[in-house]
Design a protein around this motif. Structure first.
Motif, mmCIF file in Angstrom:
data_model
loop_
_atom_site.group_PDB
_atom_site.id
_atom_site.type_symbol
_atom_site.label_atom_id
_atom_site.label_comp_id
_atom_site.label_asym_id
_atom_site.label_seq_id
_atom_site.Cartn_x
_atom_site.Cartn_y
_atom_site.Cartn_z
ATOM 1 N N SER A 33 23.459 58.417 40.962
ATOM 2 C CA SER A 33 23.655 58.522 42.412
ATOM 3 C C SER A 33 23.593 59.970 42.872
ATOM 4 N N LEU A 34 24.287 60.860 42.159
ATOM 5 C CA LEU A 34 24.263 62.274 42.524
ATOM 6 C C LEU A 34 22.864 62.863 42.347
ATOM 7 N N GLY A 35 22.135 62.363 41.344
ATOM 8 C CA GLY A 35 20.753 62.801 41.162
ATOM 9 C C GLY A 35 19.887 62.419 42.350
ATOM 10 N N TYR A 36 20.088 61.204 42.847
ATOM 11 C CA TYR A 36 19.330 60.764 44.018
ATOM 12 C C TYR A 36 19.727 61.566 45.253
ATOM 13 N N VAL A 37 21.023 61.853 45.401
ATOM 14 C CA VAL A 37 21.490 62.658 46.540
ATOM 15 C C VAL A 37 20.808 64.024 46.524
ATOM 16 N N GLY A 38 20.804 64.657 45.342
ATOM 17 C CA GLY A 38 20.167 65.967 45.223
ATOM 18 C C GLY A 38 18.694 65.931 45.551
#
Length: 314
Positions: A33-38
């Motif tokens: 999820s954090l990878g997608y946010v970034g």
């Protein structure tokens, strides 16, 4: 690609080191999820540079058009982004397991490590069965991820070239944004119903998406398909990783096992894209190839049924 996938194998191998088994589904989902946010944040920034270069002081001159220069600068921002966030990882992550002695013939020894993992799989029946299922359905997942934009470009009636370009950009953003939600929801579902059952349902949803994609014609249809892909893409990636981690035998050398996991995934990509291209060539339509990929999700479902639940909630 070499740099990205090598880093991804090492990144995956940290999961057993930073989370207990009961935490791994949620941590894996949070990582994706954090990878997608970034990726969304940086993509929006780069798109703004390309679409409004004057705002960023990028102008057309003898060196080239402003939009082209903005695209080149975007590559630089990606490099800076990687370097900065890598420092955070290097500082906080455990140093990992390091074998004693001098290392020689690194590339050849890498294949030997994979061979050792393969030999150990003979004693890990459940893990071997899970890897077989993962290999089949991941083949289709990765192929869809690679060809989605090309499918949209060729098969959807966008109108003008600018409308097609903007439509594909919006689709990529939709996939990334919805994948954040999908990874989290899938982790919650696995907590309640178990990993294997959740993966079977997610594969069933992929089958439905492949069938739907066959009938996609308008941009709105494609946006809906992109949203559905994002929902299950983040979920199946995050849950596949954490499920594999839970099935691993007791070992300090998790990197070798996750390298094997990633090699299996990459071989699947080669086979999946090859078959996709062959079917599209023979039938004259990429829509037939999408239906063909649905068969791999269907086979993946049945292979997952052979993976028995252990005493731990999987």
């Amino acid at each position: 690609l070499v740099g990205f996938w090598v880093s991804f194998a090492i990144n995956n191998s940290y999961l057993p080191d930073v989370a207990f088994p009961k935490q791994q589904d949620a941590i894996s989902a949070k990582g994706f999820s954090l990878g997608y946010v970034g990726s969304v944040i940086l993509l929006i920034f780069n798109l703004a540079m390309v679409m409004q270069p004057d705002f960023f002081g990028i102008t057309t001159d003898e060196a080239g058009a402003a939009e082209i220069k903005a695209m080149k600068y975007s590559f630089v921002t990606v490099g800076i982004w990687w370097v900065l966030f890598a420092q955070y990882s290097f500082y906080y992550l455990p140093k990992g397991y390091k074998k004693e002695g001098k290392r020689t013939n690194i590339i050849l020894n890498g294949f030997k490590e994979l061979k050792l993992v393969w030999q150990q799989l003979g004693e890990q029946i459940i893990l071997k069965r899970y890897l077989g299922a993962f290999f089949v359905y991941s083949m289709a997942v990765q192929t869809v991820m690679l060809i989605a934009a090309y499918f949209g470009e060729e098969e959807i009636g966008w109108g003008t070239d600018s409308e097609r370009t903007m439509g594909l950009i919006i689709s990529i953003l939709v996939i990334q944004l919805v994948a954040i939600f999908g990874a989290t929801v899938t982790a919650k579902a696995s907590e309640k119903f178990g990993n294997i059952k959740t993966l079977i349902v997610v594969n069933a949803l992929w089958v439905c998406i492949c069938i739907y994609a066959y009938f996609v014609i308008t941009p709105i249809d494609f946006y809906i398909a992109a949203g559905c892909v994002g929902l299950v893409m983040g979920g199946i990636q995050a849950l596949s990783r954490s499920t594999y981690s839970k099935f691993l035998p007791e070992t300090k050398d998790t990197t070798s096992f996750f390298s094997f996991y990633d090699v299996a995934e990459k071989i699947g990509i080669i086979i999946g894209t090859l078959l996709y291209g062959i079917v599209a060539q023979l039938t004259g339509s990429m829509r037939s190839s999408i239906i063909f990929l649905g068969l791999f999700f269907l086979i993946g479902m049945f292979l997952l049924l052979r993976v028995k639940e252990s005493k731990k909630p999987l």
